[in-house]
Scaffold this motif. Sequence first.
Motif, PDB file in Angstrom:
ATOM      1  N   LEU A   9       0.824  -1.205   0.000  1.00  0.00           N
ATOM      2  CA  LEU A   9       0.000   0.000   0.000  1.00  0.00           C
ATOM      3  C   LEU A   9       0.861   1.260   0.000  1.00  0.00           C
ATOM      4  O   LEU A   9       0.537   2.244  -0.690  1.00  0.00           O
ATOM      5  N   ALA A  10       1.949   1.244   0.757  1.00  0.00           N
ATOM      6  CA  ALA A  10       2.834   2.413   0.783  1.00  0.00           C
ATOM      7  C   ALA A  10       3.382   2.715  -0.602  1.00  0.00           C
ATOM      8  O   ALA A  10       3.491   3.879  -1.011  1.00  0.00           O
ATOM      9  N   HIS A  11       3.718   1.667  -1.350  1.00  0.00           N
ATOM     10  CA  HIS A  11       4.248   1.867  -2.700  1.00  0.00           C
ATOM     11  C   HIS A  11       3.186   2.387  -3.667  1.00  0.00           C
ATOM     12  O   HIS A  11       3.525   2.892  -4.750  1.00  0.00           O
ATOM     13  N   GLN A  12       1.911   2.278  -3.293  1.00  0.00           N
ATOM     14  CA  GLN A  12       0.844   2.848  -4.109  1.00  0.00           C
ATOM     15  C   GLN A  12       0.521   4.285  -3.707  1.00  0.00           C
ATOM     16  O   GLN A  12      -0.342   4.915  -4.315  1.00  0.00           O
ATOM     17  N   GLY A  13       1.200   4.769  -2.664  1.00  0.00           N
ATOM     18  CA  GLY A  13       0.993   6.146  -2.231  1.00  0.00           C
ATOM     19  C   GLY A  13       0.153   6.317  -0.998  1.00  0.00           C
ATOM     20  O   GLY A  13      -0.158   7.453  -0.611  1.00  0.00           O
ATOM     21  N   ALA A  14      -0.225   5.231  -0.347  1.00  0.00           N
ATOM     22  CA  ALA A  14      -1.087   5.320   0.827  1.00  0.00           C
ATOM     23  C   ALA A  14      -0.353   5.919   2.013  1.00  0.00           C
ATOM     24  O   ALA A  14       0.854   5.724   2.204  1.00  0.00           O
ATOM     25  N   GLY A  15      -1.095   6.649   2.832  1.00  0.00           N
ATOM     26  CA  GLY A  15      -0.671   6.973   4.173  1.00  0.00           C
ATOM     27  C   GLY A  15      -1.261   5.948   5.123  1.00  0.00           C
ATOM     28  O   GLY A  15      -1.878   4.958   4.693  1.00  0.00           O
ATOM     29  N   PHE A  16      -1.113   6.182   6.429  1.00  0.00           N
ATOM     30  CA  PHE A  16      -1.568   5.195   7.404  1.00  0.00           C
ATOM     31  C   PHE A  16      -2.253   5.867   8.588  1.00  0.00           C
ATOM     32  O   PHE A  16      -1.791   6.902   9.087  1.00  0.00           O
ATOM     33  N   ASP A  17      -3.347   5.279   9.012  1.00  0.00           N
ATOM     34  CA  ASP A  17      -4.043   5.649  10.243  1.00  0.00           C
ATOM     35  C   ASP A  17      -3.645   4.640  11.297  1.00  0.00           C
ATOM     36  O   ASP A  17      -3.911   3.440  11.147  1.00  0.00           O
TER      37      ASP A  17
END
Length: 425
Positions: free
Chosen positions: A71-79
Amino acid sequence: MSHFTYQDGVLHAESTPLPQIAAQFGTPTYVYSKAQLLGNYAAYADACAGRDALVCYAMKANSNLAILDLLAHQGAGFDIVSGGELLRVLAIGADPGKVIFSGVGKSEDEMRLALEHGILCFNVESIPELHRLNFVAGAMGKRAPVSLRVNPNVDAKTHPYIATGLKANKFGVAFDDALDTYRTAHALPHLDVVGIDCHIGSQLLDDAPLLEALDKLIDLIDTLSHEGIVLHHLDIGGGLGVDYGEVGEAAPVPVADYLGRLFARIDAWRARSHGGRPIKVIFEPGRSIVGNVGVLMTRVEYLKPGVEKNFCIVDAAMNDMMRPAMYQAWMKMAPVVQRDGNADNYDVVGPVCESGDWLARDRVLSVEAGDLLVMHTAGAYGMTMASNYNTRGRAAEILVDGDQVHVVRQRELPADLFKLESVLK
C-alpha cells in the motif's frame, strides 16, 4: 471482481490452487491476494485523482508488513492507533509524514515517538489528551499538529461494538463541546490546530450517515473560521462496509459512488462559503481495503453428529478469527474442493475449550473429515485480533501474486509462545 475463484471445482487464489498452499504450509492459514489488495486501493486512489486528498489505510484491520509495504508503494498513508503500529510503518520505510495517529489513550512515550518522527497529525479525543500532548511537545521543543476527533452523534446503524459516533461511545469530543475544545487547543502554546476528524463506525452499508456527519463537520469548520481558527484538512474517517455474503444483507455502497457524493458536497460548500479555498480531504479506510483480500483456510478434523446440532470440527478457532464469537458476525464458509454428495446442516466450530468457539452456524455443507474449508472475506480483523488462547500458535499468512506464493508470516510454534516466560529459580 473477486480473485478467489473456482477452476474445475478447485478454489484458487489468483492462479494458485488452495490445496497446493495447504499441502505446503498447513492449516489454519490466511491466504491473501495481491491483485485484490491493489484493486481495492485503486478504487480510492482513482476516485481521488486530481484532488488534494490522502488515503490513510487504517492498519488495525490488517497490519502485516507485506500488506503495508504494497500500500505504501501505491501512495497510501496510514491511520495508526498505537506506537507499535507506527513502528510497523517505520519498519517498511514508509513516510511518517503521511501518518495520522488516532485513539483515545495515547501514552507520553507514544506521543514522543510520533513527534520524533514527524507524523502528519494527532487525532485528539479529549481535553486531557490535549494538555498531555502540549506538555510532551513543549518538553521536546516541538509543536504538535492536531485535529480533534469530533463525535457528531450520528447513528451508523451498525453493530454496537463497532459504532463509534454516538454520545454513548468512548470516542471523540462531543459535538456540543467541540467549539470550546477547539478554543482550548488553539490557546495551547505547543499545538498547531490543523484539522478536524470524524469516524462514526465500521461496516457501514449505507453512506447516508457518513454524509450526515460530513454536513455537521462543515458547519463546525465555518464556525471555527469565523473565530479565526482556520483548518487545513478534513478527515472523514473510514467505515465503508464489505460484502460478507449473508443472504438478505444489503450490498455495500461502491467506493466511487460514496466519494463522488462526498466530493460533490465539499465542492459546493467551498464554492458557497470559502470562495474555492482549498482544504485537504483525508480518508481512513480499513475493512474496505483488505476485507475481501483474504480467506482463512482450515481443515476438517471431525464430523460430530448431535441430537440438536451437527458439528463440523475444524482446526481453526476463535483465537484465529474472533469476529463470529465477538460480534456474532456472519462469515461465508465454503469447500476448497467442491464435492458431490449428501449435504447436511452443520455448526462449524473449533477446538478451543469454549462454547463460544464457533466460526459459522447452521451451514449446509457437503463435507468429510480431512476436507479443506475457507472462510471468505477474512482479510480484515482476522490476524490482527488473533490470540494464543489455549497455547495455540497463530496461523501462517501467505500472499499470492498470480502463481507465485510468498510466506509473509510464518506459523507460530509452541516454543515461540513461551520463550519470553520464565520459572522461579
